[in-house]
Design an enzyme around this catalytic site. Sequence first.
Site, mmCIF file in Angstrom:
data_model
loop_
_atom_site.group_PDB
_atom_site.id
_atom_site.type_symbol
_atom_site.label_atom_id
_atom_site.label_comp_id
_atom_site.label_asym_id
_atom_site.label_seq_id
_atom_site.Cartn_x
_atom_site.Cartn_y
_atom_site.Cartn_z
ATOM 1 N N THR A 108 2.986 -1.371 -2.773
ATOM 2 C CA THR A 108 1.749 -0.612 -2.926
ATOM 3 C C THR A 108 2.028 0.816 -2.475
ATOM 4 O O THR A 108 2.863 1.057 -1.609
ATOM 5 C CB THR A 108 0.596 -1.276 -2.122
ATOM 6 O OG1 THR A 108 -0.543 -0.406 -2.113
ATOM 7 C CG2 THR A 108 0.991 -1.559 -0.681
ATOM 8 N N GLY A 109 1.347 1.760 -3.101
ATOM 9 C CA GLY A 109 1.588 3.165 -2.787
ATOM 10 C C GLY A 109 1.487 3.979 -4.050
ATOM 11 O O GLY A 109 0.692 3.647 -4.939
ATOM 12 N N GLY A 140 2.448 4.505 -7.382
ATOM 13 C CA GLY A 140 3.144 3.753 -8.423
ATOM 14 C C GLY A 140 4.190 4.567 -9.145
ATOM 15 O O GLY A 140 5.270 4.063 -9.486
ATOM 16 N N THR A 169 -3.230 -1.245 -3.528
ATOM 17 C CA THR A 169 -3.155 -2.465 -4.320
ATOM 18 C C THR A 169 -3.154 -3.679 -3.406
ATOM 19 O O THR A 169 -2.466 -3.671 -2.389
ATOM 20 C CB THR A 169 -1.852 -2.456 -5.142
ATOM 21 O OG1 THR A 169 -1.853 -1.323 -6.002
ATOM 22 C CG2 THR A 169 -1.703 -3.725 -5.961
ATOM 23 N N ARG A 194 -3.878 5.244 -17.539
ATOM 24 C CA ARG A 194 -2.749 5.328 -16.591
ATOM 25 C C ARG A 194 -2.555 4.001 -15.880
ATOM 26 O O ARG A 194 -3.511 3.382 -15.435
ATOM 27 C CB ARG A 194 -3.007 6.433 -15.556
ATOM 28 C CG ARG A 194 -1.930 6.550 -14.454
ATOM 29 C CD ARG A 194 -2.264 5.712 -13.236
ATOM 30 N NE ARG A 194 -1.336 5.915 -12.120
ATOM 31 C CZ ARG A 194 -1.303 5.114 -11.042
ATOM 32 N NH1 ARG A 194 -2.132 4.098 -10.942
ATOM 33 N NH2 ARG A 194 -0.445 5.347 -10.078
ATOM 34 N N VAL A 195 -1.304 3.562 -15.791
ATOM 35 C CA VAL A 195 -1.001 2.419 -14.930
ATOM 36 C C VAL A 195 0.097 2.807 -13.951
ATOM 37 O O VAL A 195 0.930 3.660 -14.240
ATOM 38 C CB VAL A 195 -0.594 1.147 -15.715
ATOM 39 C CG1 VAL A 195 -1.690 0.720 -16.664
ATOM 40 C CG2 VAL A 195 0.705 1.336 -16.452
ATOM 41 N N GLY A 196 0.044 2.185 -12.790
ATOM 42 C CA GLY A 196 1.065 2.410 -11.770
ATOM 43 C C GLY A 196 2.032 1.243 -11.747
ATOM 44 O O GLY A 196 2.281 0.611 -12.771
ATOM 45 N N ASP A 197 2.559 0.952 -10.566
ATOM 46 C CA ASP A 197 3.576 -0.094 -10.467
ATOM 47 C C ASP A 197 2.984 -1.498 -10.464
ATOM 48 O O ASP A 197 3.697 -2.459 -10.787
ATOM 49 C CB ASP A 197 4.397 0.094 -9.194
ATOM 50 C CG ASP A 197 3.535 -0.052 -7.949
ATOM 51 O OD1 ASP A 197 2.560 0.730 -7.814
ATOM 52 O OD2 ASP A 197 3.802 -0.946 -7.126
#
Lengths: 302, 302
Positions: A200-201, A203, A149, A177-180
């Site tokens: 970042t990484g 999520g 990200t 799908r969503v991450g952080d």
Amino acid sequence: MWGIIGTWAMAEEGIKKAGHFLSNHGSAMDACEVCVREVEKNPAFTSVGYGGLPNEKGRVSLDAAAMDGNTLQIGSVMGVEDFKHPSAIAKDLLNYRFNNVLVGKGAKIHGLKMNLKEENLLTEASKEAWLNHVHAVEQGLSPYDGHDTVCTVAVDVNQAMAAMTSTSGLFFKAEGRVGDAPLPGSGFYVDSEIGGAAATGLGEDIMKGILSYEIVRLMSDGLNPQDACERAVTNLHEKLTRKNKKAGDLSVIAMNHKVEFGAATNIDTFPFVVATDQHLMRGKAHFRASKHSQEIVCTKLL
Amino acid sequence: MWGIIGTWAMAEEGIKKAGHFLSNHGSAMDACEVCVREVEKNPAFTSVGYGGLPNEKGRVSLDAAAMDGNTLQIGSVMGVEDFKHPSAIAKDLLNYRFNNVLVGKGAKIHGLKMNLKEENLLTEASKEAWLNHVHAVEQGLSPYDGHDTVCTVAVDVNQAMAAMTSTSGLFFKAEGRVGDAPLPGSGFYVDSEIGGAAATGLGEDIMKGILSYEIVRLMSDGLNPQDACERAVTNLHEKLTRKNKKAGDLSVIAMNHKVEFGAATNIDTFPFVVATDQHLMRGKAHFRASKHSQEIVCTKLL
């Protein structure tokens, strides 16, 4: 006094442009956008914006968020397709009292209201990578990889702070799908009275520790950004390892209102870029043998 | 020793059932689901599940989340339509290493994979309320009202903790809008080693302070749940009032691993319900003349 920090080497051109913008008394929020747009539009960066790697269905689905450290106002979009600059929608949502976080079709509708241009975001290179990946997954490869990200935190000459994130998320992620990155507190947080942080990484693991808010909270307790980043990453890494026997990738950046900055990671090397009124810096945070370390190279005075 | 706490009077039947379930050594996560399903299926409760008030387009769009305090694993769905129990999808997502947060169509697809039944969620009563509201908005009424999320936090006899939220969100919200309910740290957070918290009110303001995580963080610093709730609400209310001249509704519940509980609000009266191995309690948190207070009525021993 001003400053801006961004994640990964891909942020360098954007950080340079945003630095010039801040030195000309641009606002922190606009500077974040200057930086993020530079990454979003570049198809060479396959984890953000145009040319981002697609989901399991072969579609490029983007997430982005913006936060204003003066008002704590948040704008966030998740799972938006066909716009190169999801950050523009997130930033526009800062202007409203309600409906600041929009998902899926709702985010798309807001982009259309803004007269953003719909574009195909899937480059030939990303399509080819996807086809190869489909094949590799069929052969038994773990499907998920790639989650860089672009995140940025800035302070302007008026001591206003802002943060922004933008990503195409995990390569080959499930639809929706969503991450952080678009989640307040997990992917980003900023309060002009204290400082800001972004992550970042993986999520799915970053959100287990609400990592960006935790860093800002540690800074509000008096820690400098570097100590706050290291402590937050170490604590979450150790807690996840203890509870679940594993921790996904966690990399973070932070800057406080005094333009002190920090970065930390639980992977071997996490590059980041910083510009201040003094220097342009390329940094690398390391995590080796359970120890945090850092290299910083000042490439030139701006 | 076990306990469960839920938001608003509408949680009472669910909390009773979940209490019986916990007293029979049911797990905290399952108990949360027992409670939330009871609210989701009841069309009399127009801010959650079946019969939930629709968005500006007249569609019922639901958000729900689940968190396992032992693993910090999160499941969350946002903007899902046509399923009465979005909490079931959120809970199922706890079983995966990746793709734990799904928005829009992706959440729908996961529900279909689970063989959940698609149903019309718009009752005649909600449709009529919507039609009246369209008319009122045309007459100049502020469009946004109603945001009573069912939230629950539980501890089971094995000292495992869990949290769950479910909501149809702001009445007349923009398409795709989500509030704090499905956002980790804002609408909910739980760590079995410390405790859990959840929030209801104006999501757009709750997320500015990552309110649920902040309460858990205060409990980890040694505050009891009541003090943690009061301090977190007061701090965010004052900060938003100072920065933005106004603060939306903020109401919270918390329970720690010792089954101590708390609740606080910045509105006149916020009802909540608690069951423990000792009592079933109806509580009301008040905020009057800038002071927190509370009434608790033990209705009976379970």
